[in-house]
Design a protein around this motif. Structure first.
Motif, PDB file in Angstrom:
ATOM      1  N   ALA A 149       0.815  -1.218   0.000  1.00  0.00           N
ATOM      2  CA  ALA A 149       0.000   0.000   0.000  1.00  0.00           C
ATOM      3  C   ALA A 149       0.847   1.266   0.000  1.00  0.00           C
ATOM      4  O   ALA A 149       0.401   2.317  -0.469  1.00  0.00           O
ATOM      5  CB  ALA A 149      -0.947   0.001   1.198  1.00  0.00           C
ATOM      6  N   GLY A 150       2.075   1.176   0.504  1.00  0.00           N
ATOM      7  CA  GLY A 150       2.946   2.336   0.530  1.00  0.00           C
ATOM      8  C   GLY A 150       4.109   2.232  -0.441  1.00  0.00           C
ATOM      9  O   GLY A 150       5.081   2.975  -0.311  1.00  0.00           O
ATOM     10  N   SER A 151       3.983   1.339  -1.401  1.00  0.00           N
ATOM     11  CA  SER A 151       5.107   1.061  -2.303  1.00  0.00           C
ATOM     12  C   SER A 151       4.908   1.642  -3.698  1.00  0.00           C
ATOM     13  O   SER A 151       3.781   1.829  -4.160  1.00  0.00           O
ATOM     14  CB  SER A 151       5.330  -0.451  -2.418  1.00  0.00           C
ATOM     15  OG  SER A 151       5.753  -0.986  -1.179  1.00  0.00           O
ATOM     16  N   VAL A 152       6.029   1.892  -4.357  1.00  0.00           N
ATOM     17  CA  VAL A 152       6.048   2.378  -5.734  1.00  0.00           C
ATOM     18  C   VAL A 152       6.535   1.247  -6.631  1.00  0.00           C
ATOM     19  O   VAL A 152       7.506   0.562  -6.302  1.00  0.00           O
ATOM     20  CB  VAL A 152       6.989   3.595  -5.882  1.00  0.00           C
ATOM     21  CG1 VAL A 152       7.055   4.057  -7.334  1.00  0.00           C
ATOM     22  CG2 VAL A 152       6.535   4.731  -4.975  1.00  0.00           C
ATOM     23  N   LEU A 163       7.355  10.713  -2.561  1.00  0.00           N
ATOM     24  CA  LEU A 163       6.110  10.042  -2.201  1.00  0.00           C
ATOM     25  C   LEU A 163       6.135   9.441  -0.803  1.00  0.00           C
ATOM     26  O   LEU A 163       5.132   8.893  -0.348  1.00  0.00           O
ATOM     27  CB  LEU A 163       5.795   8.942  -3.228  1.00  0.00           C
ATOM     28  CG  LEU A 163       5.595   9.411  -4.671  1.00  0.00           C
ATOM     29  CD1 LEU A 163       5.305   8.218  -5.580  1.00  0.00           C
ATOM     30  CD2 LEU A 163       4.473  10.434  -4.766  1.00  0.00           C
ATOM     31  N   GLY A 164       7.278   9.536  -0.130  1.00  0.00           N
ATOM     32  CA  GLY A 164       7.394   8.919   1.187  1.00  0.00           C
ATOM     33  C   GLY A 164       7.174   7.419   1.113  1.00  0.00           C
ATOM     34  O   GLY A 164       6.480   6.827   1.961  1.00  0.00           O
ATOM     35  N   ALA A 165       7.764   6.791   0.118  1.00  0.00           N
ATOM     36  CA  ALA A 165       7.528   5.374  -0.143  1.00  0.00           C
ATOM     37  C   ALA A 165       8.004   4.489   1.005  1.00  0.00           C
ATOM     38  O   ALA A 165       9.009   4.775   1.655  1.00  0.00           O
ATOM     39  CB  ALA A 165       8.231   4.961  -1.436  1.00  0.00           C
ATOM     40  N   LEU A 209      13.552   0.481   3.609  1.00  0.00           N
ATOM     41  CA  LEU A 209      12.402   0.248   2.734  1.00  0.00           C
ATOM     42  C   LEU A 209      12.358  -1.209   2.283  1.00  0.00           C
ATOM     43  O   LEU A 209      13.400  -1.864   2.153  1.00  0.00           O
ATOM     44  CB  LEU A 209      12.459   1.150   1.496  1.00  0.00           C
ATOM     45  CG  LEU A 209      11.896   2.572   1.637  1.00  0.00           C
ATOM     46  CD1 LEU A 209      12.790   3.413   2.532  1.00  0.00           C
ATOM     47  CD2 LEU A 209      11.745   3.218   0.269  1.00  0.00           C
ATOM     48  N   ALA A 210      11.160  -1.699   2.048  1.00  0.00           N
ATOM     49  CA  ALA A 210      11.016  -2.993   1.374  1.00  0.00           C
ATOM     50  C   ALA A 210      11.444  -2.794  -0.076  1.00  0.00           C
ATOM     51  O   ALA A 210      11.114  -1.775  -0.679  1.00  0.00           O
ATOM     52  CB  ALA A 210       9.566  -3.468   1.449  1.00  0.00           C
TER      53      ALA A 210
END
Length: 283
Positions: A20-23, A207-209, A236-237
């Motif tokens: 949900a928070g990924s690009v 985007l604050g990914a 980050l993942a």
């Protein structure tokens, strides 16, 4: 899809959890579209629209990051229509052309980019002489506006011509303050200071990914792979996907997941969407 290691499988699972928070970052040629002899006919995979729109519902944003001019990628990929559908779902599609020199998004709908680099026009005037000297006068020259690409794919021995041209083109480019970007039977000459890794870094920050997946197929995607690895070090993942082919294997050793061409990329994105949806429902 084929995981390169247990670590690759772990990274995939972590990215699914952070979807949900990924690009999702995707190269164009060799990743979304097949490599073809005529670069003006490299249309996006027929399933891409459906796959990308479905994927958008599970992630923060999707970005196409390519060496192609932005307008060309938009037209060949039908990406303006894809962006409309993604925008209707409340998400955003980004397109970065010419290694990040050009930017478009489904929200702003306008291509923003710089002027052509100094020295490029003179380089183009001198290019035919270098091609003749390398016995590659019939190589296809693609003027990208901000860069020039020399394609050897149409020649009788594309790889041999590529090797003959690499050094003299580097020399010519250097004399005009330009750099060379090798690809699959193509040598691109452009200005320095922009590459796909910078796009990955800037977009993740903007985007604050919480996670980033990048899929690519050749040397032009190397900096993006390195940037994704750096993002992982910062918590980050992260997942690196190689769209492999018989022609190019430069990214294989760095990849967490290996798929076969655009069709394999579509299968991976379908699986990721399904797994992210299941994780969300179960969480």
């Amino acid at each position: 899809m084929l995981f390169s290691s247990i670590e690759g499988e772990r990274r995939y699972t972590e990215l699914v959890r952070a979807a949900a928070g990924s690009v999702i970052g995707l190269d164009f040629d060799g990743t979304l579209a097949p490599i073809v002899d005529d670069p003006t006919k490299a249309h996006i995979h027929p399933d891409a629209r459906e796959v990308l729109v479905d994927l958008a519902s599970e992630v923060a944003a999707i970005a196409v990051i390519t060496g192609r001019p932005a307008r060309q990628a938009l037209d060949l990929g039908g990406l303006e229509e894809v962006g409309d559908a993604i925008g209707a779902a409340g998400k955003e599609l980004f397109l970065f052309g010419q290694y990040g020199n050009e930017r478009w998004s489904s929200h702003r709908r306008r291509i923003v980019g710089p002027r052509p680099p100094r020295g490029l026009a003179t380089f183009e005037r001198e290019l035919p002489r270098v091609l003749r000297q390398a016995d590659a006068a019939d190589a296809y020259i693609e003027d990208k506006g901000l860069a020039v690409a020399v394609h050897t794919r149409r020649l009788d021995d594309p790889e041999a011509a590529f090797q003959r041209l690499l050094t003299p083109l580097r020399t010519l480019a250097s004399g005009h303050g330009l750099i060379v970007e090798p690809g699959r039977n193509v040598i691109e000459v452009r200005s320095s200071g922009a590459h796909k890794g910078l796009v990955v870094e800037r977009l993740a920050e903007e985007l604050g990914a919480e996670g980033f997946l990048f899929a690519g197929d050749d040397l032009g995607d190397l900096e993006a792979f390195e940037a994704v690895a750096t993002l992982e070090k910062h918590g980050l993942a992260a997942l690196r996907v190689c769209s492999a082919s018989r022609e190019e294997s430069a990214l294989l050793e760095l990849a967490d997941v290996v798929v076969h061409g655009p069709a394999g990329v579509m299968d991976l994105l379908r699986a990721f969407t399904r797994d992210a949806r299941a994780a969300r429902a179960g969480g």
